[in-house]
Write a protein that holds these residues in place. Structure first.
Motif, PDB file in Angstrom:
ATOM      1  N   VAL A   1       0.845  -1.211   0.000  1.00  0.00           N
ATOM      2  CA  VAL A   1       0.000   0.000   0.000  1.00  0.00           C
ATOM      3  C   VAL A   1       0.872   1.250   0.000  1.00  0.00           C
ATOM      4  N   ARG A   2       0.509   2.208  -0.856  1.00  0.00           N
ATOM      5  CA  ARG A   2       1.149   3.523  -0.862  1.00  0.00           C
ATOM      6  C   ARG A   2       0.046   4.578  -0.728  1.00  0.00           C
ATOM      7  N   ASP A   3       0.427   5.765  -0.222  1.00  0.00           N
ATOM      8  CA  ASP A   3      -0.536   6.842   0.055  1.00  0.00           C
ATOM      9  C   ASP A   3      -0.251   7.949  -0.962  1.00  0.00           C
ATOM     10  N   TRP A   4      -1.061   8.033  -2.033  1.00  0.00           N
ATOM     11  CA  TRP A   4      -0.693   8.830  -3.208  1.00  0.00           C
ATOM     12  C   TRP A   4      -1.121  10.287  -3.094  1.00  0.00           C
ATOM     13  N   LEU A   5      -0.230  11.173  -3.511  1.00  0.00           N
ATOM     14  CA  LEU A   5      -0.509  12.618  -3.487  1.00  0.00           C
ATOM     15  C   LEU A   5      -0.166  13.222  -4.847  1.00  0.00           C
ATOM     16  N   PHE A   6      -1.097  13.985  -5.403  1.00  0.00           N
ATOM     17  CA  PHE A   6      -0.830  14.653  -6.684  1.00  0.00           C
ATOM     18  C   PHE A   6       0.264  15.697  -6.465  1.00  0.00           C
ATOM     19  N   VAL A   7       1.205  15.779  -7.419  1.00  0.00           N
ATOM     20  CA  VAL A   7       2.428  16.550  -7.177  1.00  0.00           C
ATOM     21  C   VAL A   7       2.164  18.035  -6.898  1.00  0.00           C
ATOM     22  N   SER A   8       1.142  18.627  -7.520  1.00  0.00           N
ATOM     23  CA  SER A   8       0.919  20.069  -7.268  1.00  0.00           C
ATOM     24  C   SER A   8       0.459  20.295  -5.827  1.00  0.00           C
ATOM     25  N   ASP A   9      -0.158  19.257  -5.210  1.00  0.00           N
ATOM     26  CA  ASP A   9      -0.511  19.379  -3.786  1.00  0.00           C
ATOM     27  C   ASP A   9       0.742  19.345  -2.905  1.00  0.00           C
ATOM     28  N   HIS A  10       1.733  18.547  -3.304  1.00  0.00           N
ATOM     29  CA  HIS A  10       3.002  18.565  -2.554  1.00  0.00           C
ATOM     30  C   HIS A  10       3.640  19.957  -2.675  1.00  0.00           C
ATOM     31  N   CYS A  11       3.603  20.506  -3.892  1.00  0.00           N
ATOM     32  CA  CYS A  11       4.205  21.841  -4.092  1.00  0.00           C
ATOM     33  C   CYS A  11       3.497  22.887  -3.232  1.00  0.00           C
ATOM     34  N   SER A  12       2.164  22.799  -3.139  1.00  0.00           N
ATOM     35  CA  SER A  12       1.454  23.806  -2.336  1.00  0.00           C
ATOM     36  C   SER A  12       1.788  23.612  -0.853  1.00  0.00           C
ATOM     37  N   ALA A  13       2.014  22.376  -0.436  1.00  0.00           N
ATOM     38  CA  ALA A  13       2.394  22.134   0.967  1.00  0.00           C
ATOM     39  C   ALA A  13       3.773  22.732   1.255  1.00  0.00           C
ATOM     40  N   VAL A  14       4.704  22.548   0.325  1.00  0.00           N
ATOM     41  CA  VAL A  14       6.058  23.094   0.524  1.00  0.00           C
ATOM     42  C   VAL A  14       5.979  24.629   0.607  1.00  0.00           C
ATOM     43  N   ARG A  15       5.177  25.227  -0.288  1.00  0.00           N
ATOM     44  CA  ARG A  15       5.051  26.703  -0.244  1.00  0.00           C
ATOM     45  C   ARG A  15       4.472  27.147   1.102  1.00  0.00           C
ATOM     46  N   ARG A  16       3.467  26.412   1.588  1.00  0.00           N
ATOM     47  CA  ARG A  16       2.809  26.791   2.838  1.00  0.00           C
ATOM     48  C   ARG A  16       3.758  26.630   4.041  1.00  0.00           C
ATOM     49  N   VAL A  17       4.534  25.550   4.047  1.00  0.00           N
ATOM     50  CA  VAL A  17       5.477  25.337   5.149  1.00  0.00           C
ATOM     51  C   VAL A  17       6.562  26.415   5.108  1.00  0.00           C
ATOM     52  N   LEU A  18       7.015  26.749   3.901  1.00  0.00           N
ATOM     53  CA  LEU A  18       8.024  27.806   3.774  1.00  0.00           C
ATOM     54  C   LEU A  18       7.484  29.134   4.314  1.00  0.00           C
ATOM     55  N   GLU A  19       6.217  29.380   4.025  1.00  0.00           N
ATOM     56  CA  GLU A  19       5.607  30.657   4.398  1.00  0.00           C
ATOM     57  C   GLU A  19       5.349  30.750   5.903  1.00  0.00           C
ATOM     58  N   ALA A  20       4.862  29.655   6.498  1.00  0.00           N
ATOM     59  CA  ALA A  20       4.350  29.785   7.864  1.00  0.00           C
ATOM     60  C   ALA A  20       4.830  28.705   8.823  1.00  0.00           C
ATOM     61  N   GLY A  21       5.665  27.754   8.351  1.00  0.00           N
ATOM     62  CA  GLY A  21       6.129  26.682   9.247  1.00  0.00           C
ATOM     63  C   GLY A  21       7.021  27.240  10.340  1.00  0.00           C
ATOM     64  N   ARG A  22       7.017  26.558  11.483  1.00  0.00           N
ATOM     65  CA  ARG A  22       7.867  26.996  12.601  1.00  0.00           C
ATOM     66  C   ARG A  22       9.257  26.389  12.461  1.00  0.00           C
ATOM     67  N   ALA A  23      10.279  27.230  12.560  1.00  0.00           N
ATOM     68  CA  ALA A  23      11.659  26.756  12.376  1.00  0.00           C
ATOM     69  C   ALA A  23      11.949  25.612  13.349  1.00  0.00           C
ATOM     70  N   GLY A  24      12.615  24.583  12.813  1.00  0.00           N
ATOM     71  CA  GLY A  24      12.959  23.419  13.632  1.00  0.00           C
ATOM     72  C   GLY A  24      11.914  22.321  13.580  1.00  0.00           C
ATOM     73  N   GLU A  25      10.756  22.620  12.972  1.00  0.00           N
ATOM     74  CA  GLU A  25       9.665  21.633  12.971  1.00  0.00           C
ATOM     75  C   GLU A  25       9.695  20.745  11.734  1.00  0.00           C
ATOM     76  N   THR A  26       9.028  19.600  11.887  1.00  0.00           N
ATOM     77  CA  THR A  26       8.861  18.635  10.803  1.00  0.00           C
ATOM     78  C   THR A  26       7.365  18.540  10.495  1.00  0.00           C
ATOM     79  N   TYR A  27       7.020  18.513   9.211  1.00  0.00           N
ATOM     80  CA  TYR A  27       5.601  18.417   8.819  1.00  0.00           C
ATOM     81  C   TYR A  27       5.409  17.239   7.866  1.00  0.00           C
ATOM     82  N   ASN A  28       4.489  16.343   8.189  1.00  0.00           N
ATOM     83  CA  ASN A  28       4.129  15.271   7.274  1.00  0.00           C
ATOM     84  C   ASN A  28       3.159  15.803   6.218  1.00  0.00           C
ATOM     85  N   VAL A  29       3.330  15.307   4.991  1.00  0.00           N
ATOM     86  CA  VAL A  29       2.460  15.725   3.872  1.00  0.00           C
ATOM     87  C   VAL A  29       1.916  14.457   3.221  1.00  0.00           C
TER      88      VAL A  29
END
Ligand code: NAD
Ligand code: DAU
Length: 352
Positions: A222-250
């Motif tokens: 089993v794999r948990d599939w994510l469309f690539v543009s959703d990964h890109c939007s997650a990276v942009r959001r983490v860059l914009e508002a993520g807390r330094a030192g934190e890890t975020y699952n996507v």
């Protein structure tokens, strides 16, 4: 304002660069070694874009990294560059140790030197975003809860071990030196510009070429599939508002067995591009030897990213897989150029 992206000629990095340039005025410096997985054709539409500076170079080259950081003064480094294919890591782990571990180390060291020389305000705003994978967590049993950020890292392949090592380095550079890092651990991506050594593009292109559709083992992994543009939007959001030192699952909350994925592709292709003989592409499915050490199940709990930063994927698996197949049908030139001599060598090495 400028950002420095590594690996921006690859699958996810390439999609990120295209999405970024379509949305921002900010200059993007794109450092890529153009290994077999890097493809400038993916970036054709932004070749002459004034905000895109492509640099052909290696993250192992620390003099080049120092020079690029000093010249472009980025406010962030977004690190996609990696050796990314599990099967290749089984045949030849050295490149994974070099790029994923030593390369990330070199990048962290250059970023640290650069960051330490910034004035206080720019130091505070700087971010080093490390793009990692859910594979670092290891494998789940059928009834285990999805991976949270607190799940122990238990990598099982040379690829995932090298990515886990890079995650640890990133963590340590924050803890010891205070470098403002962010890490994302994402599940399996799919979508346009995906190199056809990976399951989804391999199956689409093999089906259309009348070739076997290889399923490793029983196909019930089993794999948990994510469309690539959703990964890109997650990276942009983490860059914009993520807390330094934190890890975020996507992740996309789209757990599927490999057999389900392959059968879905076959049935969509049966409708969109029927076989000349009127039979189903599913007749091309072949069970082949399993991947050594094959992880059984990955599943991501992306609740932290949703709760803290309000991110959610825009695509379901049904909408994303249809878009992906339509993209491959409409972009035969890109795929024909990718499937060149070196790609054919890989196929005969892996599948005999
Ligand atoms: P990819 O293999 O398609 O692209 C990797 C890119 O990095 C290529 O353009 C390659 O030329 C470049 N590169 C490789 N070695 C380099 C080096 N030493 N210096 C500079 N550039 C180099 O990979 P991808 O699937 O786009 O993955 C990108 C990142 O996302 C990786 O870090 C991967 O671990 C991570 N990731 C991938 C997935 C996925 O499903 N593909 C999921 C989660 C995380
Ligand atoms: O989970 C995130 C990871 O997803 C990323 O970190 C990796 O970079 C990316 O390559 C991907 O790894 P996987 O090993 O899960 O992806 P791959 O497409 O190689 O395989 C998906 C599943 O399909 C896996 O269970 C192996 C199986 N498979 C793969 C191929 C290439 C087959 O059954 N047949 C095949 O021919």
């Amino acid at each position: 304002m400028t950002i420095l992206v590594t690996g921006g000629a690859g699958f996810i990095g390439g999609n990120f660069v295209l999405d970024w340039l379509a949305r921002h005025d900010e200059t993007l410096v794109n450092l890529d070694a153009l290994t077999y997985a890097g493809n400038l054709e993916t970036l054709k539409s932004v070749q002459a874009h004034p905000g895109h500076v492509f640099v052909h170079g290696d993250i192992l080259d620390s003099a080049l990294l120092d020079q690029l950081l000093a010249r472009h003064q980025p406010r962030a480094v977004i690190h996609f560059a990696a050796e990314s294919h599990v099967d290749r890591s089984i045949h030849g782990p050295m490149a994974f140790i070099q790029t994923n571990i030593i390369g990330t180390f070199q990048l962290l060291e250059s970023a640290r030197r650069y960051w330490q020389g910034l004035e206080a305000r720019r130091q505070q705003d700087f971010r080093f975003l490390h793009v990692s994978t859910d594979e670092v967590y290891g494998s789940l049993a059928a009834d285990d809860a999805p991976f949270s950020e607190r799940h122990p890292q238990q990598p099982n392949s040379p690829y995932s071990a090298s990515k886990a090592s890079s995650d640890h380095l990133v963590r340590a550079w924050h803890h010891t030196y205070g470098l403002p890092v962010l890490t994302t651990n994402c599940s399996n991506n799919y979508g346009p510009y995906h190199f056809p050594e990976k399951l989804i593009p391999l199956v689409i292109l093999n089906a259309l070429a009348g070739e076997p559709l290889p399923i490793y083992g029983d196909g019930l992994q089993v794999r948990d599939w994510l469309f690539v543009s959703d990964h890109c939007s997650a990276v942009r959001r983490v860059l914009e508002a993520g807390r330094a030192g934190e890890t975020y699952n996507v992740g996309g909350c789209n757990e599927k067995t490999n057999l389900e994925v392959v059968r879905t592709i076959c049935s969509l292709l049966d409708g969109l591009r029927p076989r000349a003989d009127g039979r189903s592409y599913a007749e091309q499915i072949r069970f082949v030897s399993d991947r050594p050490g094959h992880d059984r199940r990955y599943a991501i709990d992306a609740g932290k990213l949703e709760r803290e930063l309000g991110w959610r994927p825009a695509e379901t698996f049904d909408s994303g897989i249809r878009k992906t197949i339509e993209w491959y049908l409409a972009n035969a030139e890109w795929t024909a150029h990718v499937r060149d001599g070196s790609y054919r060598d890989w196929v005969s090495k892996q599948y005999g």
